[in-house]
Design a protein around this motif. Structure first.
Motif, PDB file in Angstrom:
ATOM      1  N   ALA A 176       0.868   0.609  13.215  1.00 23.70           N
ATOM      2  CA  ALA A 176       1.399   0.634  11.844  1.00 23.70           C
ATOM      3  C   ALA A 176       0.304   0.982  10.840  1.00 23.70           C
ATOM      4  CB  ALA A 176       2.011  -0.725  11.504  1.00 23.70           C
ATOM      5  N   ILE A 177      -0.876   0.463  11.055  1.00 26.40           N
ATOM      6  CA  ILE A 177      -1.994   0.745  10.148  1.00 26.40           C
ATOM      7  C   ILE A 177      -2.375   2.222  10.220  1.00 26.40           C
ATOM      8  CG2 ILE A 177      -4.466   0.320   9.832  1.00 26.40           C
ATOM      9  CD1 ILE A 177      -3.914  -2.608  10.667  1.00 26.40           C
ATOM     10  N   LEU A 178      -2.462   2.722  11.438  1.00 23.83           N
ATOM     11  CA  LEU A 178      -2.849   4.122  11.606  1.00 23.83           C
ATOM     12  C   LEU A 178      -1.772   5.063  11.069  1.00 23.83           C
ATOM     13  CD1 LEU A 178      -4.422   4.038  15.186  1.00 23.83           C
ATOM     14  CD2 LEU A 178      -5.610   4.047  12.977  1.00 23.83           C
ATOM     15  N   LYS A 179      -0.529   4.696  11.299  1.00 20.85           N
ATOM     16  CA  LYS A 179       0.574   5.543  10.847  1.00 20.85           C
ATOM     17  C   LYS A 179       0.512   5.785   9.342  1.00 20.85           C
ATOM     18  CE  LYS A 179       5.575   5.583  10.631  1.00 20.85           C
ATOM     19  NZ  LYS A 179       6.612   4.600  10.339  1.00 20.85           N
ATOM     20  N   ASP A 180       0.077   4.732   8.600  1.00 20.04           N
ATOM     21  CA  ASP A 180       0.010   4.880   7.143  1.00 20.04           C
ATOM     22  C   ASP A 180      -1.322   5.478   6.691  1.00 20.04           C
ATOM     23  OD1 ASP A 180       2.520   3.861   7.095  1.00 20.04           O
ATOM     24  OD2 ASP A 180       2.016   1.995   6.051  1.00 20.04           O
ATOM     25  N   GLY A 181      -2.147   5.888   7.645  1.00 20.60           N
ATOM     26  CA  GLY A 181      -3.372   6.594   7.283  1.00 20.60           C
ATOM     27  C   GLY A 181      -4.539   5.725   6.872  1.00 20.60           C
ATOM     28  N   HIS A 182      -4.469   4.422   7.185  1.00 22.35           N
ATOM     29  CA  HIS A 182      -5.577   3.548   6.812  1.00 22.35           C
ATOM     30  C   HIS A 182      -6.696   3.619   7.838  1.00 22.35           C
ATOM     31  CE1 HIS A 182      -3.004   1.882   3.740  1.00 22.35           C
ATOM     32  NE2 HIS A 182      -2.069   1.653   4.639  1.00 22.35           N
ATOM     33  N   GLU A 183      -7.830   3.108   7.447  1.00 24.06           N
ATOM     34  CA  GLU A 183      -9.006   3.100   8.312  1.00 24.06           C
ATOM     35  C   GLU A 183      -9.098   1.762   9.052  1.00 24.06           C
ATOM     36  OE1 GLU A 183     -12.571   2.926   6.034  1.00 24.06           O
ATOM     37  OE2 GLU A 183     -13.896   3.244   7.759  1.00 24.06           O
ATOM     38  N   ILE A 184      -9.533   1.818  10.313  1.00 27.79           N
ATOM     39  CA  ILE A 184      -9.824   0.578  11.043  1.00 27.79           C
ATOM     40  C   ILE A 184     -11.303   0.568  11.418  1.00 27.79           C
ATOM     41  CG2 ILE A 184      -9.315  -0.843  13.063  1.00 27.79           C
ATOM     42  CD1 ILE A 184      -6.537   0.303  13.171  1.00 27.79           C
TER      43      ILE A 184
ATOM     44  N   LYS B  16      -9.938   4.299  22.578  1.00 29.49           N
ATOM     45  CA  LYS B  16      -8.678   4.371  23.323  1.00 29.49           C
ATOM     46  C   LYS B  16      -7.462   4.304  22.387  1.00 29.49           C
ATOM     47  CE  LYS B  16      -7.344   0.723  25.509  1.00 29.49           C
ATOM     48  NZ  LYS B  16      -7.517  -0.494  26.335  1.00 29.49           N
ATOM     49  N   MET B  17      -7.541   3.420  21.381  1.00 28.85           N
ATOM     50  CA  MET B  17      -6.335   3.197  20.570  1.00 28.85           C
ATOM     51  C   MET B  17      -6.267   4.043  19.297  1.00 28.85           C
ATOM     52  SD  MET B  17      -5.669  -0.903  21.042  1.00 28.85           S
ATOM     53  CE  MET B  17      -4.013  -0.835  20.358  1.00 28.85           C
ATOM     54  N   THR B  18      -7.417   4.482  18.792  1.00 27.25           N
ATOM     55  CA  THR B  18      -7.374   5.271  17.547  1.00 27.25           C
ATOM     56  C   THR B  18      -7.765   6.715  17.800  1.00 27.25           C
ATOM     57  OG1 THR B  18      -9.699   5.021  16.859  1.00 27.25           O
ATOM     58  CG2 THR B  18      -8.223   3.203  16.356  1.00 27.25           C
ATOM     59  N   GLY B  19      -8.308   7.003  18.965  1.00 24.36           N
ATOM     60  CA  GLY B  19      -8.657   8.384  19.279  1.00 24.36           C
ATOM     61  C   GLY B  19     -10.063   8.774  18.874  1.00 24.36           C
ATOM     62  N   HIS B  20     -10.775   7.843  18.227  1.00 20.77           N
ATOM     63  CA  HIS B  20     -12.157   8.182  17.830  1.00 20.77           C
ATOM     64  C   HIS B  20     -12.966   6.909  17.610  1.00 20.77           C
ATOM     65  CE1 HIS B  20     -11.134   6.971  13.751  1.00 20.77           C
ATOM     66  NE2 HIS B  20     -10.006   7.640  13.916  1.00 20.77           N
ATOM     67  N   LYS B  21     -14.270   7.109  17.535  1.00 13.76           N
ATOM     68  CA  LYS B  21     -15.151   5.985  17.204  1.00 13.76           C
ATOM     69  C   LYS B  21     -14.895   5.538  15.768  1.00 13.76           C
ATOM     70  CE  LYS B  21     -19.426   6.744  19.876  1.00 13.76           C
ATOM     71  NZ  LYS B  21     -20.879   7.037  19.712  1.00 13.76           N
ATOM     72  N   PRO B  22     -15.018   4.253  15.502  1.00 13.25           N
ATOM     73  CA  PRO B  22     -14.898   3.823  14.103  1.00 13.25           C
ATOM     74  C   PRO B  22     -16.137   4.272  13.327  1.00 13.25           C
ATOM     75  CG  PRO B  22     -15.487   1.963  15.504  1.00 13.25           C
ATOM     76  CD  PRO B  22     -15.243   3.119  16.424  1.00 13.25           C
TER      77      PRO B  22
ATOM     78  N   TYR C  13       0.833  -1.206   0.000  1.00 12.60           N
ATOM     79  CA  TYR C  13       0.000   0.000   0.000  1.00 12.60           C
ATOM     80  C   TYR C  13       0.878   1.271   0.000  1.00 12.60           C
ATOM     81  CZ  TYR C  13      -4.210  -2.798   1.038  1.00 12.60           C
ATOM     82  OH  TYR C  13      -5.265  -3.677   0.987  1.00 12.60           O
ATOM     83  N   ARG C  14       1.952   1.227   0.775  1.00 13.43           N
ATOM     84  CA  ARG C  14       2.834   2.401   0.802  1.00 13.43           C
ATOM     85  C   ARG C  14       3.434   2.650  -0.574  1.00 13.43           C
ATOM     86  NH1 ARG C  14       4.406   0.496   5.868  1.00 13.43           N
ATOM     87  NH2 ARG C  14       6.152  -0.618   4.928  1.00 13.43           N
ATOM     88  N   ARG C  15       3.921   1.560  -1.168  1.00 13.58           N
ATOM     89  CA  ARG C  15       4.547   1.689  -2.484  1.00 13.58           C
ATOM     90  C   ARG C  15       3.577   2.241  -3.521  1.00 13.58           C
ATOM     91  NH1 ARG C  15       4.928  -2.142  -6.235  1.00 13.58           N
ATOM     92  NH2 ARG C  15       4.436  -3.842  -4.788  1.00 13.58           N
ATOM     93  N   LEU C  16       2.318   1.787  -3.442  1.00 16.81           N
ATOM     94  CA  LEU C  16       1.326   2.223  -4.423  1.00 16.81           C
ATOM     95  C   LEU C  16       0.545   3.452  -3.953  1.00 16.81           C
ATOM     96  CD1 LEU C  16      -0.037  -1.295  -5.491  1.00 16.81           C
ATOM     97  CD2 LEU C  16       1.693   0.095  -6.632  1.00 16.81           C
ATOM     98  N   GLU C  17       0.915   3.962  -2.804  1.00 20.04           N
ATOM     99  CA  GLU C  17       0.260   5.148  -2.243  1.00 20.04           C
ATOM    100  C   GLU C  17      -1.245   4.969  -2.128  1.00 20.04           C
ATOM    101  OE1 GLU C  17       1.577   8.551  -4.397  1.00 20.04           O
ATOM    102  OE2 GLU C  17       3.693   8.193  -3.943  1.00 20.04           O
ATOM    103  N   LEU C  18      -1.616   3.883  -1.477  1.00 21.21           N
ATOM    104  CA  LEU C  18      -3.041   3.569  -1.303  1.00 21.21           C
ATOM    105  C   LEU C  18      -3.453   3.725   0.156  1.00 21.21           C
ATOM    106  CD1 LEU C  18      -3.341   0.298  -3.415  1.00 21.21           C
ATOM    107  CD2 LEU C  18      -4.142   2.592  -4.032  1.00 21.21           C
ATOM    108  N   THR C  19      -4.681   4.128   0.362  1.00 24.95           N
ATOM    109  CA  THR C  19      -5.259   4.138   1.690  1.00 24.95           C
ATOM    110  C   THR C  19      -6.457   3.202   1.672  1.00 24.95           C
ATOM    111  OG1 THR C  19      -4.686   6.466   1.757  1.00 24.95           O
ATOM    112  CG2 THR C  19      -6.023   5.611   3.566  1.00 24.95           C
TER     113      THR C  19
END
Lengths: 294, 294, 294, 294
Positions: A86-94, A125-131, A61-67
């Motif tokens: 690691a997932i959050l750092k790359d800007g992906h959604e959980i 707690k871990m992502t800072g917001h509701k999914p 995903y990083r290489r292809l610049e995907l979120t």
């Protein structure tokens, strides 16, 4: 082709979202609660997901610049905090994926509510917001869960299968965008082999299994639709399978006319189309239905 | 591609080990203890392994000058001494594979310990030394077995699936090299059909079934990884299937840049890489885990 | 390639026997005894065998001037006398295949003996002689059945799987030629779908399913071995599937170097090779074996 | 090739009828009566049939000017009146397919009779006339249902499998044309995945699954026979699969020598051939058969 066709932003011909459910070893721990801790094989198979496959997927995903979007049970998030980071750092959604992949059909809604909230707390707690999105384990969403999602302002669910394209589920208490999965783009049938869950498939080869997903994409691309494989890192994140799917994603990216984005973006876009969206009315009241036959 | 990539001796690009579990008729004898001796079909199907398939496989290995690894239950070794002798004569390794392919999850660890030791005695008696490697029946390794392997100075296990490449399992009492198998390179899903064990698959054709294993190799070769099919003589040792796999092994040998060797050599090499090896901590204490859901 | 290679008459390179088990509606009648007569779908599916598929198969055999072998339960012979007559008229062999496809593992040997004799009487009555060969339903041959076959001067059995080529089963009371089947050349895994017997497969396409059998032939041809598909008229006798296999049989016939003959001829030939034949000793005494694990 | 070959009107070489059973969410509602209303995933998967797939299929039929046949349970007709209307508007046939896809083997014939009549009333009310054809859920037709069809002047049934071509089922009380289905042209084995009904298949890819149906067509075309896939909108009506089958139907239409028509027309034609039609006698009396084995 579609009763309620959708146009996509920036003149894209087709939309797509590659989703991964990171269930890890919650599967065997919930499926075999009495002795799961003795079962090192399914535990290690599950651990392969967050520790080996997710880094591989994130690299692509990083290489292809995907979120993109990952769904994680709360227990898995707590057990694998580095994966979440690691997932959050790359800007992906959980997205929300239950507490520990417990099937909502296997216990009362009271228990379900408690576990749902517990997972929600973990997300905050871990992502800072509701999914913003939810997918039920084994897709087993119930009317009570739909109510709960609406009550908690979820933007979308991804568990029901009434259409090819996103649609709106309308209840008495509000509505929700549904981004529908499909058994033809789920990687359990081609790749899972898990005696502990009584799910034993003949396991397709990498190209054979992934080919089915690509054909689903091709049909959606041709029709200007939406493609969303439902994958699991411990299955499709295995080296040979991911190489097959990665090549396909690379082709999509090179083509340039596919909107490959997160589920959240898809849902926001669907919501923005307003009245052109298909609506499915859903009675989420508490009166059980009468059996159809004596 | 790999979080913990490995380099291979002599500049080889990739490593591989073709492993065979010689279960023979132990499968039906343990699976159907009440009347197994009446079940001549699965007994004869199992006997095909040591009496017909293993000689065929050994012939290939002799021709290609290969040294590989076989895993054998102790009972099978005692029942088929000529098979043991032929394997040893050609310099191959024999790993510990339980007493009679009994699933460790189906009895207490006391029984398991007794059967483990019984098999160990057989190895010492018939091969002159303790085996250096172990693979659990149905991959069902438990924490207690891991402790036992460490206690008996085993070099490696091959039952857990937490990685693509060999890794180190570290416990309170010591450590062990893990050479991980994978359901995508196991020949039960494509080829087994055994109603006696409630394992009935649609049986792939020879080239179709073997193709999956070759694709797994191709991905590992490209990535400089490690390929280890888990095979059974009575399945993949059948003429048509073996011809498919044999041709693939011939190609690997001709290529010259693949380190095709025994599991023992792979494990020694992994161990020698020391701190670059991935470590998996494993709590093998006796406190059972708490169930994740009420 | 083979430990006990066989040469074939008239310089043929390879031998083959296409065998059909005509089970017809005995399968559902025995599998669901309480209400089988209400189950017209599996009954009609079974009836397709003798009434539609067998005439089609016989037509092919007549055109190609082949003599092959059919196995029939006695009840099926009595229920479909025209089928028996047509098969005999064209000079084909009919082997013993139980009374009504009852699995010998599902009842006592006293019952089995009675049903075996009943079927034998039917053979004598309808064909004028005892059959020379036997195949057990679901291949479930027992030591007691082996004794019974020897006692009744059967030439061969075709239920055990200990080799690729015919071999000799030697007991205390005599011996028998074994012509071994194999799950890779049985048409149940690729084609059967019978909920009534809890046997539900994903049903391969015609060319995909038959291709597996052809690859098995190719390997046997190359090695100078023996190919024996175990087929069922209601499965492989279906139009599209039979066209695939028929084309393959036509190619074999055109090639001219394959001895495509009845099982009886194969067994006679095997017997005539005498001491070069592999021998499998079988203890058919009545002492049950001790379980291998506590 | 065929014992009772059939010629087709206007010199057509072959006949074909594409049939869809629109079961929708009746499957899960009857299969899991206690909590089906909570199971939104299989309900939504079922709803995909009438609401998304059927419009797609009807569009293809309109474009190709085809008139085909749908089978619908009465409950589905009442639940989806727009679907019934759209089908009728385009001139297609709707056959009787039980009340709510309840398996006739799971209840008494008294219950079956009542549900059958209830569905019949729905047909009369919604289509203006009795249906002319019937297909049993899971093909489970019983002798009592055959009697009932004859009593109600049905022209044909499509649940039994005794032949490739239409045939006549003759009972003491009358007769019926049978248009036989076949598991090789049913879309459940390749495409269904429904844990709620204990029916979990490895799900083939679109081209792989449809290829099997096309090969069946090719064999029938070559032999001048009859091709009738048994499909379900929620399975084969999915976009990618339908595109595969649609292309095949387009080729058939372009060819021009295939009589692609409704089941009613096929049955009328079969009936008109009179004595050349194969006859299957069926005892639909009430004496249960004696079990074949003790």
């Amino acid at each position: 082709m579609f009763l309620h066709p959708m146009s996509w932003p920036n003149g894209k011909k087709c939309a797509a979202s590659v989703t991964f459910d990171i269930d890890a070893d919650s599967l065997v721990r919930v499926g075999r609660p009495k002795d799961a801790d003795l079962r090192l094989q399914p535990i290690s198979m599950g651990r392969y997901g967050p520790t080996v496959a997710v880094p591989r997927i994130l690299e692509t995903y990083r290489r292809l610049e995907l979120t993109q979007t990952f769904f994680m049970p709360g227990w898995v998030m707590e057990e694998y905090p580095d994966t979440v980071e690691a997932i959050l750092k790359d800007g992906h959604e959980i997205g929300h994926h239950s507490w520990a992949h417990e099937d909502p059909m296997e216990h009362s809604d009271e228990v379900e509510a408690e576990l749902f909230e517990r997972a929600l707390d973990t997300h905050i707690k871990m992502t800072g917001h509701k999914p913003r999105g939810y997918r039920a384990p084994v897709y087993s969403i119930t009317p009570a869960i739909v109510n709960r999602l609406i009550e908690h302002d979820f933007l979308y669910d991804s568990s029901m299968m009434a259409d090819d394209l996103p649609y709106e589920v309308v209840t008495n208490s509000g509505s929700l965008i549904e981004i529908p999965p499909h058994w033809g783009t789920d990687d359990w049938p081609p790749f899972a082999h898990m005696g502990e869950l009584d799910y034993i498939m003949p396991v397709r080869g990498p190209s054979d299994g992934i080919k089915a997903f690509i054909e689903e994409f091709d049909a959606m691309y041709e029709a200007g639709g939406f493609w969303m494989p439902v994958l699991h890192p411990f299955l499709t994140g295995r080296l040979a399978r991911w190489r097959e799917l990665e090549r396909h994603i690379e082709r999509i990216v090179e083509q340039g006319d596919v909107w490959l984005t997160s589920m959240e973006n898809i849902a926001e876009h669907a919501k923005s189309t307003g009245s052109r969206l298909r609506q499915e009315n859903l009675d989420t009241g508490s009166t059980p239905a009468t059996p159809l036959t004596p």
